[in-house]
Write a protein that holds these residues in place. Structure first.
Motif, PDB file in Angstrom:
ATOM      1  N   MET A 132       0.830  -1.199   0.000  1.00 59.72           N
ATOM      2  CA  MET A 132       0.000   0.000   0.000  1.00 59.72           C
ATOM      3  C   MET A 132       0.864   1.248   0.000  1.00 59.72           C
ATOM      4  SD  MET A 132      -3.434  -0.530   2.205  1.00 59.72           S
ATOM      5  CE  MET A 132      -4.671  -1.726   1.698  1.00 59.72           C
ATOM      6  N   SER A 133       0.412   2.269  -0.729  1.00 62.08           N
ATOM      7  CA  SER A 133       1.139   3.541  -0.805  1.00 62.08           C
ATOM      8  C   SER A 133       0.159   4.688  -0.635  1.00 62.08           C
ATOM      9  CB  SER A 133       1.871   3.659  -2.141  1.00 62.08           C
ATOM     10  OG  SER A 133       0.963   3.533  -3.230  1.00 62.08           O
TER      11      SER A 133
ATOM     12  N   ILE B 251      -2.127   7.950  -1.098  1.00 64.33           N
ATOM     13  CA  ILE B 251      -2.935   8.509  -2.183  1.00 64.33           C
ATOM     14  C   ILE B 251      -2.662  10.012  -2.220  1.00 64.33           C
ATOM     15  CG2 ILE B 251      -5.244   8.758  -3.141  1.00 64.33           C
ATOM     16  CD1 ILE B 251      -6.124   6.474  -1.260  1.00 64.33           C
TER      17      ILE B 251
ATOM     18  N   GLU C 229      -3.551   3.123  -0.627  1.00 67.82           N
ATOM     19  CA  GLU C 229      -4.259   2.206  -1.510  1.00 67.82           C
ATOM     20  C   GLU C 229      -3.309   1.232  -2.184  1.00 67.82           C
ATOM     21  OE1 GLU C 229      -6.112   4.259  -4.776  1.00 67.82           O
ATOM     22  OE2 GLU C 229      -4.240   5.189  -5.435  1.00 67.82           O
ATOM     23  N   ASP C 230      -3.890   0.150  -2.631  1.00 66.46           N
ATOM     24  CA  ASP C 230      -3.255  -0.811  -3.516  1.00 66.46           C
ATOM     25  C   ASP C 230      -4.223  -0.946  -4.692  1.00 66.46           C
ATOM     26  OD1 ASP C 230      -2.453  -3.033  -4.951  1.00 66.46           O
ATOM     27  OD2 ASP C 230      -1.987  -4.251  -3.190  1.00 66.46           O
ATOM     28  N   ARG C 231      -3.947  -0.218  -5.762  1.00 70.45           N
ATOM     29  CA  ARG C 231      -4.900  -0.160  -6.874  1.00 70.45           C
ATOM     30  C   ARG C 231      -5.152  -1.522  -7.496  1.00 70.45           C
ATOM     31  NH1 ARG C 231      -3.986   5.330 -10.464  1.00 70.45           N
ATOM     32  NH2 ARG C 231      -4.296   6.837  -8.765  1.00 70.45           N
ATOM     33  N   GLU C 232      -4.089  -2.293  -7.625  1.00 71.97           N
ATOM     34  CA  GLU C 232      -4.223  -3.590  -8.269  1.00 71.97           C
ATOM     35  C   GLU C 232      -5.188  -4.491  -7.493  1.00 71.97           C
ATOM     36  OE1 GLU C 232      -1.462  -7.366  -9.738  1.00 71.97           O
ATOM     37  OE2 GLU C 232      -0.525  -5.534  -8.990  1.00 71.97           O
TER      38      GLU C 232
ATOM     39  N   LYS D 236      -7.405  -3.343  -5.385  1.00 71.94           N
ATOM     40  CA  LYS D 236      -8.599  -2.540  -5.058  1.00 71.94           C
ATOM     41  C   LYS D 236      -8.785  -2.448  -3.550  1.00 71.94           C
ATOM     42  CE  LYS D 236     -10.933  -3.603  -9.400  1.00 71.94           C
ATOM     43  NZ  LYS D 236     -12.147  -4.170 -10.067  1.00 71.94           N
TER      44      LYS D 236
ATOM     45  N   ALA E 205      -7.967  -0.320   0.091  1.00 75.08           N
ATOM     46  CA  ALA E 205      -7.751   1.055   0.529  1.00 75.08           C
ATOM     47  C   ALA E 205      -7.847   1.163   2.045  1.00 75.08           C
ATOM     48  CB  ALA E 205      -8.769   1.990  -0.126  1.00 75.08           C
TER      49      ALA E 205
ATOM     50  N   PHE F 212     -11.585  -3.989   1.043  1.00 76.34           N
ATOM     51  CA  PHE F 212     -11.154  -4.533  -0.238  1.00 76.34           C
ATOM     52  C   PHE F 212     -12.036  -5.730  -0.574  1.00 76.34           C
ATOM     53  CE2 PHE F 212      -8.108  -5.987   3.070  1.00 76.34           C
ATOM     54  CZ  PHE F 212      -8.439  -7.345   3.122  1.00 76.34           C
TER      55      PHE F 212
END
Length: 320
Positions: free
Chosen positions: A41-42, A44, A51-54, A56, A58, A136
């Motif tokens: 996670m990084s 936003i 979030e971790d977009r891959e 999904k 948060a 998630f």
């Protein structure tokens, strides 16, 4: 024996790897709520969260006044949450590094055909109430098992709100005389909300009353604006002033602000909550690499006396 020792060593590495990876607490968006996030996670940009977009996934953080804790606890009953589609499976108290007590709710939320795993941590601190929400899809459970999420939530840290001087030092501009206004919040490190509050200077910041009081927003925006685009930009910007509705521009035009080109607009509107009439003044001051946006809002009956203070405040603002 050697194989057994190697297997045990590998198991220990897997066990302690998440803990080591979560050793560093970060405070997203320079906020007052910090967490040591799980790997993957990084932050936003511009948002109090990670979030971790891959996957999904948060983690979102919300800062509220200290008094909000008791009110929110009452709304955290299973029946009330169930009405919002949230099913709570576990409810437990947790101890946090700063000594605060937190209430942790674990369950899931149905969003159409999708089931989201959900954790809600509510913390009542001395200076603020914090709500940290993790969610998630269930498909991301292998990457973010329950133990890892709960370990991360137990690192939630609240820090003391910065002083007014510290808040102002974060901004890309300086403010001369505050003209009786007071710093309420720095927004994303590029904007500041000022207000005239009841109680005056020295009043307890936790008890200030800004309802029906004049406020002033200053923000720095990057990007070169062509001269023939300035008027249309000003009109678009004033239509998005927060806290007001039904805004109608009464007058405006180009002017010089601090020796630089600018654009002024003044209009009438209604307060978003009370529906009472207010007046809005917006100034854009254009530079080579960006512009300053300054917005003053006051009840219509007070605007005449406040307008001079707003202009003086505007004229004392300089980019660093």
């Amino acid at each position: 024996m050697r194989r057994l020792l190697c297997a045990l060593a590998g198991s220990l590495l897997l066990l302690f790897a998440p803990v080591a990876a979560m050793a560093q607490v970060v405070f997203p968006n320079q906020g007052l709520i910090g967490i040591a996030p799980p790997p993957g996670m990084s932050e936003i940009p511009g948002v109090a969260g990670l979030e971790d977009r891959e996957a999904k996934a948060a983690i979102l953080m919300l800062e509220m006044p200290p008094a909000a804790y008791a009110d929110i606890i009452r709304t955290f009953e299973p029946e009330a949450l169930q009405s919002k589609g949230v099913t709570i499976e576990q409810r437990k108290d947790v101890a946090l590094p700063g000594g605060e007590k937190g209430l942790l709710l674990v369950g899931f939320q149905s969003v159409g055909p999708v089931a989201l795993k959900k954790w809600i941590l509510l913390v009542g601190g001395k200076d603020l109430t914090a709500m940290v929400t993790v969610q998630f899809p269930e498909t991301a459970s292998a990457k973010y098992p329950d133990a890892v999420i709960e370990a991360a939530l137990k690192t939630v840290t609240l820090r003391v709100p910065p002083s007014q001087e510290e808040l102002l030092a974060r901004l890309p501009f300086t403010i001369g005389d505050l003209e009786g206004y007071r710093v309420l919040k720095v927004l994303g490190g590029t904007a500041v909300l000022l207000a005239k509050v009841k109680g005056g200077e020295g009043a307890d910041s936790k008890a200030v009353d800004v309802a029906g009081q004049p406020f002033f927003i200053i923000s720095a925006v990057r990007g070169e604006i062509r001269e023939d685009d300035r008027e249309s930009l000003a009109k678009r910007a004033i239509s998005s002033v927060p806290g007001v509705k039904e805004l109608r521009v009464e007058r405006g035009g180009p002017l010089r602000i601090g020796g630089q080109p600018g654009f002024e607009l003044v209009g009438k509107a209604l307060d978003q909550q009370s529906g009472k009439p207010v007046k809005v003044a917006q100034w854009l001051r254009f530079g080579r690499t960006g512009y300053l946006r300054m917005v003053g809002v006051a009840p219509e009956a007070m605007f005449g006396s406040e307008f001079d203070a707003m202009r003086a405040l505007r004229d004392g603002i300089e980019l660093r």
